[in-house]
Design a protein around this motif. Sequence first.
Motif, PDB file in Angstrom:
ATOM      1  N   THR A 171       0.822  -1.211   0.000  1.00 42.57           N
ATOM      2  CA  THR A 171       0.000   0.000   0.000  1.00 42.57           C
ATOM      3  C   THR A 171       0.855   1.261   0.000  1.00 42.57           C
ATOM      4  N   MET A 172       2.062   1.186   0.525  1.00 44.35           N
ATOM      5  CA  MET A 172       2.965   2.330   0.472  1.00 44.35           C
ATOM      6  C   MET A 172       3.382   2.622  -0.963  1.00 44.35           C
ATOM      7  N   PHE A 173       3.624   1.554  -1.737  1.00 45.29           N
ATOM      8  CA  PHE A 173       4.133   1.720  -3.103  1.00 45.29           C
ATOM      9  C   PHE A 173       3.135   1.304  -4.179  1.00 45.29           C
ATOM     10  N   ALA A 174       1.979   0.744  -3.784  1.00 40.89           N
ATOM     11  CA  ALA A 174       0.898   0.344  -4.700  1.00 40.89           C
ATOM     12  C   ALA A 174       1.239  -0.877  -5.543  1.00 40.89           C
ATOM     13  N   PHE A 175       1.966  -1.815  -4.956  1.00 40.58           N
ATOM     14  CA  PHE A 175       2.219  -3.080  -5.641  1.00 40.58           C
ATOM     15  C   PHE A 175       1.013  -4.005  -5.538  1.00 40.58           C
ATOM     16  N   GLN A 176       0.848  -4.805  -6.576  1.00 39.67           N
ATOM     17  CA  GLN A 176      -0.138  -5.874  -6.601  1.00 39.67           C
ATOM     18  C   GLN A 176       0.587  -7.207  -6.789  1.00 39.67           C
ATOM     19  N   PRO A 177       0.009  -8.330  -6.326  1.00 39.84           N
ATOM     20  CA  PRO A 177       0.703  -9.621  -6.442  1.00 39.84           C
ATOM     21  C   PRO A 177       1.093  -9.998  -7.874  1.00 39.84           C
ATOM     22  N   TRP A 178       0.355  -9.502  -8.859  1.00 43.88           N
ATOM     23  CA  TRP A 178       0.642  -9.866 -10.252  1.00 43.88           C
ATOM     24  C   TRP A 178       1.638  -8.921 -10.923  1.00 43.88           C
ATOM     25  N   HIS A 179       2.158  -7.960 -10.191  1.00 40.64           N
ATOM     26  CA  HIS A 179       3.124  -7.033 -10.771  1.00 40.64           C
ATOM     27  C   HIS A 179       4.496  -7.690 -10.924  1.00 40.64           C
ATOM     28  N   SER A 180       5.376  -6.971 -11.599  1.00 45.62           N
ATOM     29  CA  SER A 180       6.685  -7.494 -11.965  1.00 45.62           C
ATOM     30  C   SER A 180       7.569  -7.784 -10.749  1.00 45.62           C
ATOM     31  N   ALA A 181       8.116  -8.993 -10.708  1.00 44.24           N
ATOM     32  CA  ALA A 181       9.058  -9.350  -9.647  1.00 44.24           C
ATOM     33  C   ALA A 181      10.328  -8.509  -9.754  1.00 44.24           C
ATOM     34  N   VAL A 182      10.713  -8.140 -10.973  1.00 41.48           N
ATOM     35  CA  VAL A 182      11.901  -7.297 -11.164  1.00 41.48           C
ATOM     36  C   VAL A 182      11.703  -5.935 -10.502  1.00 41.48           C
ATOM     37  N   GLU A 183      10.523  -5.334 -10.713  1.00 44.52           N
ATOM     38  CA  GLU A 183      10.272  -4.031 -10.098  1.00 44.52           C
ATOM     39  C   GLU A 183      10.231  -4.149  -8.576  1.00 44.52           C
ATOM     40  N   PHE A 184       9.653  -5.231  -8.080  1.00 37.58           N
ATOM     41  CA  PHE A 184       9.599  -5.455  -6.637  1.00 37.58           C
ATOM     42  C   PHE A 184      11.006  -5.585  -6.068  1.00 37.58           C
ATOM     43  N   LYS A 185      11.862  -6.325  -6.755  1.00 33.07           N
ATOM     44  CA  LYS A 185      13.259  -6.480  -6.328  1.00 33.07           C
ATOM     45  C   LYS A 185      13.962  -5.130  -6.307  1.00 33.07           C
ATOM     46  N   ARG A 186      13.734  -4.329  -7.331  1.00 35.31           N
ATOM     47  CA  ARG A 186      14.373  -3.002  -7.377  1.00 35.31           C
ATOM     48  C   ARG A 186      13.957  -2.159  -6.173  1.00 35.31           C
ATOM     49  N   TYR A 187      12.695  -2.232  -5.808  1.00 33.12           N
ATOM     50  CA  TYR A 187      12.208  -1.477  -4.655  1.00 33.12           C
ATOM     51  C   TYR A 187      12.844  -1.961  -3.356  1.00 33.12           C
ATOM     52  N   LEU A 188      13.018  -3.274  -3.240  1.00 38.50           N
ATOM     53  CA  LEU A 188      13.656  -3.809  -2.031  1.00 38.50           C
ATOM     54  C   LEU A 188      15.058  -3.235  -1.868  1.00 38.50           C
ATOM     55  N   HIS A 189      15.802  -3.161  -2.956  1.00 39.13           N
ATOM     56  CA  HIS A 189      17.153  -2.610  -2.895  1.00 39.13           C
ATOM     57  C   HIS A 189      17.130  -1.091  -2.693  1.00 39.13           C
ATOM     58  N   ARG A 190      16.250  -0.430  -3.447  1.00 39.47           N
ATOM     59  CA  ARG A 190      16.244   1.042  -3.447  1.00 39.47           C
ATOM     60  C   ARG A 190      15.827   1.616  -2.092  1.00 39.47           C
ATOM     61  N   PHE A 191      14.931   0.891  -1.392  1.00 39.57           N
ATOM     62  CA  PHE A 191      14.422   1.411  -0.120  1.00 39.57           C
ATOM     63  C   PHE A 191      14.777   0.504   1.053  1.00 39.57           C
ATOM     64  N   ILE A 192      15.882  -0.200   0.939  1.00 43.10           N
ATOM     65  CA  ILE A 192      16.292  -1.066   2.050  1.00 43.10           C
ATOM     66  C   ILE A 192      16.554  -0.249   3.309  1.00 43.10           C
ATOM     67  N   HIS A 193      16.928   1.015   3.140  1.00 46.57           N
ATOM     68  CA  HIS A 193      17.186   1.882   4.295  1.00 46.57           C
ATOM     69  C   HIS A 193      15.900   2.244   5.037  1.00 46.57           C
ATOM     70  N   GLU A 194      14.745   2.013   4.398  1.00 40.86           N
ATOM     71  CA  GLU A 194      13.461   2.293   5.054  1.00 40.86           C
ATOM     72  C   GLU A 194      12.823   1.034   5.650  1.00 40.86           C
ATOM     73  N   PHE A 195      13.509  -0.084   5.492  1.00 34.89           N
ATOM     74  CA  PHE A 195      12.953  -1.362   5.926  1.00 34.89           C
ATOM     75  C   PHE A 195      12.612  -1.345   7.415  1.00 34.89           C
ATOM     76  N   GLU A 196      13.511  -0.790   8.233  1.00 38.43           N
ATOM     77  CA  GLU A 196      13.340  -0.849   9.688  1.00 38.43           C
ATOM     78  C   GLU A 196      12.223   0.062  10.187  1.00 38.43           C
ATOM     79  N   ARG A 197      11.809   1.070   9.370  1.00 33.87           N
ATOM     80  CA  ARG A 197      10.791   2.005   9.845  1.00 33.87           C
ATOM     81  C   ARG A 197       9.580   2.061   8.922  1.00 33.87           C
TER      82      ARG A 197
END
Length: 530
Positions: A171-197
């Motif tokens: 809901t923060m980024f508006a992902f859906q389960p059928w969206h691209s795994a590549v884009e999801f992976k990019r978000y995990l890396h790009r916002f890893i600094h926000e993971f804890e909060r």
Amino acid sequence: MKNQNATNPYRNIYLVGGGIASLASAAYFIRDGKIPGEQITVFEESLLMGGSLDGSGCPEDGYVLRGGRMLNFSYVCTYDLFSFIPSLNNPAITVHDEIVAFNQNIKTHANARVISNGLKVDVTSMDFSYKDRLDLIEMMASSEENLGPKQINEWFDPRFFETNFWYMWDTMFAFQPWHSAVEFKRYLHRFIHEFERINTLAGVDRTPFNQYDSLVRPLIKWLKEQGVKFEMGAEVTKLDFRRLDDKERVERIHYKQNSVKKETELNTHDLVLVTIGSMTADSSLGSMHTPPDVILNKAGGSWKLWHSIAERNPQFGNPAVFDSHVEQSKWESFTVTCQGTDFFDLMEEFTGNVAGTGGLVTFKDSNWLISVVLPHQPHFIGQPNDVTVFWGYGLFPNREGNFVRKSMKDCSGAEIMTELLSHLHFNDMTNQLLKTSNCIPCMLPYITSQFLVRKKGDRPLVVPDISHNLAFIGQFVEVPDDVVFTVEYSVRTAQTAVYTLLGLDKEPTPIYKGGHNLSVLFDAAKTLLT
């Protein structure tokens, strides 16, 4: 690519589309390319600049925001751009200074990130299983080539999509389960600094007002002061190409303005930048009493123009990948204008957050998966003191509501408001709040189209190898490592286009990579294990 003589006085710059990518490009042509503003023209199909960063309306008829963007300290290109644009309210400081000062004063720390059955959910734990953790680590370690055309739900077990993490991340980024795994992976890396909060959104930066008032308006003012020309109501319908030295050169721009067909001939050194595709194309507004339409005939010009250009050469991308799957790319937003502060008072009591200090409030039981955010007030310049405005959206507009037995897309603003108040258990106040609220729904057919599964080449490079004087900018071009659906992505494409086309000895502002910071990795690992 080298285009020598960047400051050639006979070089004109033509920007197609009036969104943040074009506006940023114009600014960088002026600051870094030393191009006089009088030699820059922006073609905008609508009568309002800003593209998806729009904001309109009035207290009497209701305000409208089709979407909202959060900012972050890692948006280095965006903050670079606004470090030389004067604030609209105080020209003695920059927009960036204004944003920094605002966020030092109004700090985000959400106390009610997820709601279930009218109660706040404890989201201090991500609720991962052992396999969820392994799957996340494996995804982050996998190459994009290995992930290929996979959807997110092809990588994770069904249980993953019921975790606290998923409800907050999607809901923060508006992902859906059928969206691209590549884009999801990019978000995990790009916002890893926000993971804890992620459970408090404490890392989110906000603008003092909505982004149209806080970002677009001061940028346009500055560009106009530099002499930039804006052709409003001008829909570019076609580009004429000529093959030159094994490159594709734009020779002519065809456009329609006030129902009159016009064209612009390009000179030898002229450059063209096109914003391809649009997240908010064919959006439709409803009212308190009527639902919005779902427009499927591509009435706007952005997608049609990209299709026309793409026919010329495979390096110009494949728009059909992104604009042909509306059922997978649409969701519905709504903007609520309230007379008085009753709703805001109730929400402050319920969440423990004063407006502007919370984040998204997500209703995990909602069949529509509704989230709302109450920004700091006033949210619009000139908004009266006795008027309050908030925004929300639903990720599943085709589903029947939990309380209003209709799909969200078929609901009026009053029915959407009724559904929201029912999830909050504000039943005793429903009639009063409906009388003092104006909820305007907005259907957005292509809002997450940039998240759809794609393959290499579907998004063109900012400056394709085959291009002589053409660049693509916006959300549907390829920028390695960075993430779409952000202002940052658009501004980065602007920097890339300007520096490449002009052959400047300058690179785009380097991407912030939190994964290279040991303390960031340590904090992310702790969160992963909670």
